[in-house]
Design a protein around this motif. Structure first.
Motif, short mmCIF file in Angstrom:
data_model
loop_
_atom_site.label_atom_id
_atom_site.label_comp_id
_atom_site.label_asym_id
_atom_site.label_seq_id
_atom_site.Cartn_x
_atom_site.Cartn_y
_atom_site.Cartn_z
N THR A 284 0.84 -1.19 0.00
CA THR A 284 0.00 0.00 0.00
C THR A 284 0.88 1.25 0.00
O THR A 284 2.01 1.24 0.52
CB THR A 284 -0.92 0.03 1.24
N LYS A 285 0.36 2.31 -0.58
CA LYS A 285 1.09 3.57 -0.65
C LYS A 285 0.11 4.72 -0.66
O LYS A 285 -0.85 4.73 -1.43
CB LYS A 285 1.95 3.62 -1.92
N GLU A 286 0.34 5.71 0.21
CA GLU A 286 -0.49 6.91 0.24
C GLU A 286 -0.10 7.84 -0.90
O GLU A 286 1.08 8.13 -1.11
CB GLU A 286 -0.33 7.64 1.58
N LEU A 287 -1.09 8.30 -1.65
CA LEU A 287 -0.84 9.21 -2.76
C LEU A 287 -1.13 10.66 -2.39
O LEU A 287 -0.39 11.57 -2.78
CB LEU A 287 -1.70 8.82 -3.97
N ILE A 288 -2.22 10.89 -1.67
CA ILE A 288 -2.65 12.26 -1.34
C ILE A 288 -3.16 12.29 0.09
O ILE A 288 -3.89 11.38 0.51
CB ILE A 288 -3.78 12.73 -2.29
N LYS A 289 -2.78 13.33 0.82
CA LYS A 289 -3.34 13.59 2.15
C LYS A 289 -3.72 15.06 2.23
O LYS A 289 -2.90 15.94 1.95
CB LYS A 289 -2.34 13.23 3.25
N GLU A 290 -4.98 15.32 2.60
CA GLU A 290 -5.47 16.69 2.75
C GLU A 290 -6.29 16.79 4.03
O GLU A 290 -6.75 15.78 4.57
CB GLU A 290 -6.31 17.10 1.53
N GLU A 291 -6.48 18.01 4.48
CA GLU A 291 -7.29 18.22 5.67
C GLU A 291 -8.16 19.45 5.51
O GLU A 291 -7.81 20.38 4.78
CB GLU A 291 -6.42 18.35 6.92
N GLY A 292 -9.32 19.42 6.17
CA GLY A 292 -10.26 20.53 6.11
C GLY A 292 -10.15 21.43 7.33
O GLY A 292 -9.27 21.26 8.18
N SER A 293 -11.05 22.39 7.42
CA SER A 293 -11.04 23.34 8.54
C SER A 293 -11.59 22.68 9.80
O SER A 293 -12.48 21.80 9.72
CB SER A 293 -11.88 24.57 8.20
N PRO A 294 -11.10 23.07 10.97
CA PRO A 294 -11.59 22.48 12.23
C PRO A 294 -13.07 22.77 12.44
O PRO A 294 -13.60 23.81 12.03
CB PRO A 294 -10.73 23.17 13.30
N ILE A 295 -13.74 21.85 13.12
CA ILE A 295 -15.15 22.00 13.47
C ILE A 295 -15.24 22.07 15.00
O ILE A 295 -14.83 21.12 15.68
CB ILE A 295 -15.99 20.83 12.93
N PRO A 296 -15.73 23.18 15.55
CA PRO A 296 -15.78 23.31 17.02
C PRO A 296 -16.72 22.27 17.64
O PRO A 296 -17.55 21.64 16.98
CB PRO A 296 -16.30 24.74 17.22
N GLN A 297 -16.57 22.11 18.94
CA GLN A 297 -17.43 21.18 19.66
C GLN A 297 -18.87 21.67 19.64
O GLN A 297 -19.16 22.86 19.57
CB GLN A 297 -16.94 21.05 21.10
N LYS A 298 -19.77 20.70 19.66
CA LYS A 298 -21.21 20.94 19.68
C LYS A 298 -21.69 21.72 18.45
O LYS A 298 -22.63 22.53 18.53
CB LYS A 298 -21.63 21.70 20.95
N VAL A 299 -21.05 21.49 17.29
CA VAL A 299 -21.42 22.17 16.06
C VAL A 299 -21.64 21.13 14.96
O VAL A 299 -20.90 20.17 14.84
CB VAL A 299 -20.32 23.17 15.62
N SER A 300 -22.68 21.35 14.15
CA SER A 300 -22.94 20.52 12.97
C SER A 300 -22.64 21.35 11.73
O SER A 300 -22.99 22.53 11.66
CB SER A 300 -24.40 20.05 12.94
N GLN A 301 -22.01 20.70 10.74
CA GLN A 301 -21.53 21.45 9.59
C GLN A 301 -21.44 20.56 8.35
O GLN A 301 -21.11 19.39 8.45
CB GLN A 301 -20.15 22.06 9.91
N THR A 302 -21.76 21.15 7.19
CA THR A 302 -21.57 20.46 5.92
C THR A 302 -20.26 20.93 5.31
O THR A 302 -20.05 22.13 5.13
CB THR A 302 -22.73 20.74 4.95
N VAL A 303 -19.38 19.99 4.98
CA VAL A 303 -18.04 20.31 4.49
C VAL A 303 -17.88 19.74 3.08
O VAL A 303 -18.21 18.57 2.82
CB VAL A 303 -16.96 19.72 5.41
N THR A 304 -17.39 20.57 2.17
CA THR A 304 -17.12 20.13 0.80
C THR A 304 -15.62 20.25 0.52
O THR A 304 -15.04 21.31 0.73
CB THR A 304 -17.90 20.97 -0.22
N GLN A 305 -15.04 19.16 0.07
CA GLN A 305 -13.62 19.14 -0.24
C GLN A 305 -13.42 18.54 -1.64
O GLN A 305 -14.04 17.52 -1.97
CB GLN A 305 -12.86 18.29 0.80
N VAL A 306 -12.60 19.19 -2.45
CA VAL A 306 -12.28 18.68 -3.79
C VAL A 306 -10.85 18.17 -3.78
O VAL A 306 -9.91 18.92 -3.48
CB VAL A 306 -12.45 19.78 -4.86
N ILE A 307 -10.68 16.89 -4.08
CA ILE A 307 -9.37 16.25 -4.06
C ILE A 307 -9.00 15.88 -5.49
O ILE A 307 -9.70 15.11 -6.14
CB ILE A 307 -9.38 14.99 -3.17
N ALA A 308 -7.92 16.45 -5.97
CA ALA A 308 -7.50 16.21 -7.35
C ALA A 308 -6.65 14.95 -7.44
O ALA A 308 -5.68 14.77 -6.71
CB ALA A 308 -6.71 17.40 -7.89
N ILE A 309 -7.03 14.06 -8.35
CA ILE A 309 -6.25 12.84 -8.60
C ILE A 309 -5.01 13.21 -9.41
O ILE A 309 -5.12 13.96 -10.39
CB ILE A 309 -7.11 11.80 -9.35
#
Length: 459
Positions: A284-309
């Motif tokens: 196995t080999k990792e090709l891409i690693k990305e991270e989104g913005s932090p989400i505070p405690q007791k919060v619900s949120q919709t997150v969209t991330q675009v990962i380019a191959i």
């Protein structure tokens, strides 16, 4: 006192020198007979000066795919008249897997191979020639004299690209496509020359609904020990099949009901599996690693991330019995002092059509993924168990298409069929204009005994 004295030298009829030496000493008299081949290799080299197989590239990447035709030529240079039993060119594809494991003092070698196809075109064929079970003959009407005159002879050939896995090279296995020319003569070892060809399965997703179907997965986790509360995550993908360089749109609904801040993270990794003798070797080999913005405690949120191959990501291989190249997208939540909940998707990466590199990501139906990228069945599961044994390729190979079709419009004009004459020979005159971009008929080839004679010598 010990010394060597030369006694006798003579030559045997089968090309061997025999040297006899006598070892003299005060106590021992020993005759030593030494035989070594001479002249045989020199004679062969003077008869067959060169055997070479080349092909004509059709694009800048120097690759071929489904529906292409591989055209080329076998070049044979002779130093004198020679009787040839057979001359042919072979186009073949096979997969090969090898690795070893040590158990105490015992080392076990695991090896397996799979043949996809073998296509063979004869230029000169012996009446006694026999071809194996997986060999399909093409262009059998091409016949040349079995007595070849001195000079340079060029034999053109053409093969269709088959519907099989892409070329591949991994730590324990490979999938190789090759062209091999073979020259056979009576009481002489066969002379062979080969070259490799890069094949990439065509990407065409238009008829595979499974790879266009949206994916959705969800998970819930109750936090313990250092973190209280709970987490919930639902992740959506528009499809599972993607082209090289395309963007993966990941839409996640995250409910952080815990007592800590969390951060969504993303990873695309490749998994290569090799099968032999009922065993499996995995890399196995990792090709891409990305991270989104932090989400505070007791919060619900919709997150969209675009990962380019990556544009150079190797296409998935799912239609080989002993080698699998697969990909996964992992979406997980990074939580301090707690295990990270994760969701994993199987994704398929296919070759992008030439010229698509650099285009903006597409999130709608991708053009260009088709059934030929996966053989005749649906994509295999992530870790399919290898079938018992390696089944032989189907003997019912479809008949090849017509062998001299008009090349597609996007194919460049093949190079002139007459190669450069040997050094020291005046180059043959070139016509002032080319009447047709098509290669010459398969019933002719060129001979260079003299700069003004281009006809094959008749016997």
């Amino acid at each position: 006192m010990v010394h060597f004295s030369y006694l006798l030298y003579f030559s045997m009829g089968w090309g061997y020198e025999v040297n006899i030496y006598r070892l003299l000493s005060s106590q021992t008299h020993l005759c030593v007979l030494r035989a070594q081949p001479v002249g045989l290799q020199t004679t062969m080299e003077s008869t067959v000066k060169k055997l070479e197989v080349t092909y004509n590239p059709i694009n800048e990447r120097n690759t071929f795919t489904n529906g292409d035709f591989i055209t080329g030529q076998v070049t044979l240079e002779m130093g004198k008249d020679c009787q040839i039993e057979s001359l042919f060119v072979k186009f073949k594809a096979k997969a090969d897997v090898t690795w070893s494991e040590t158990y105490g003092k015992t080392t076990v070698v695991y090896h397996s191979k799979e043949k996809f196809f073998t296509l063979k075109q004869y230029f000169i064929q012996s009446k006694d020639s026999k071809d194996g079970e997986y060999v399909q003959l093409v262009n059998r009407s091409s016949e040349y004299s079995s007595v070849v005159a001195p000079g340079v002879h060029v034999y053109p050939f053409q093969f269709p690209a088959q519907n099989v896995p892409s070329s591949f090279k991994g730590p324990h296995g490979k999938i190789v496509y090759s062209l091999e020319a073979c020259l056979s003569r009576s009481m002489r070892p066969d002379k062979k020359e080969s070259t490799t060809v890069t094949f990439v399965s065509k990407a065409d997703l238009s008829d595979i609904s499974a790879l266009q179907t949206p994916q959705r997965m969800s998970m819930d986790k109750k936090m313990k020990v250092f973190t209280s509360g709970s987490l919930a995550m639902e992740v959506n993908l528009e499809k599972s099949g993607f082209l090289q360089g395309e963007g993966i749109k990941v839409v996640s609904f995250i409910k952080n009901g815990s007592s800590r801040e969390i951060k969504p993270k993303y990873c695309i990794y490749r998994k290569q599996s090799f099968f032999a003798k009922g065993r499996r070797k995995v890399h196995t080999k990792e090709l891409i690693k990305e991270e989104g913005s932090p989400i505070p405690q007791k919060v619900s949120q919709t997150v969209t991330q675009v990962i380019a191959i990556p544009h150079d990501a190797e296409p998935s291989i799912l239609n080989c019995n002993i080698i699998k190249a697969e990909y996964r997208l992992k979406v997980y939540l990074d939580i301090k002092f707690a295990s990270d909940p994760a969701i994993k998707f199987d994704i398929v990466i296919l070759r992008a059509s030439q010229g698509s590199a650099g285009l903006p990501p597409s999130y709608s139906a991708a053009a260009g993924l088709g059934p030929e990228a996966f053989g005749n069945s649906a994509p295999a599961p992530w870790n399919p168990a290898p079938s018992s044994g390696n089944p032989a390729p189907s003997s019912g190979n479809p008949a090849p298409p017509a062998w001299n079709p008009t090349p597609p419009a996007w194919n460049p004009t093949p190079p002139a069929w007459n190669p450069a004459p040997p050094p020291g020979t005046q180059a043959p005159p070139q016509p002032s204009s080319v009447s047709s971009p098509l290669p010459p008929s398969y019933g002719t080839h060129q001979l260079y005994p003299s700069p003004n004679d281009f006809s094959q010598k008749k016997f």
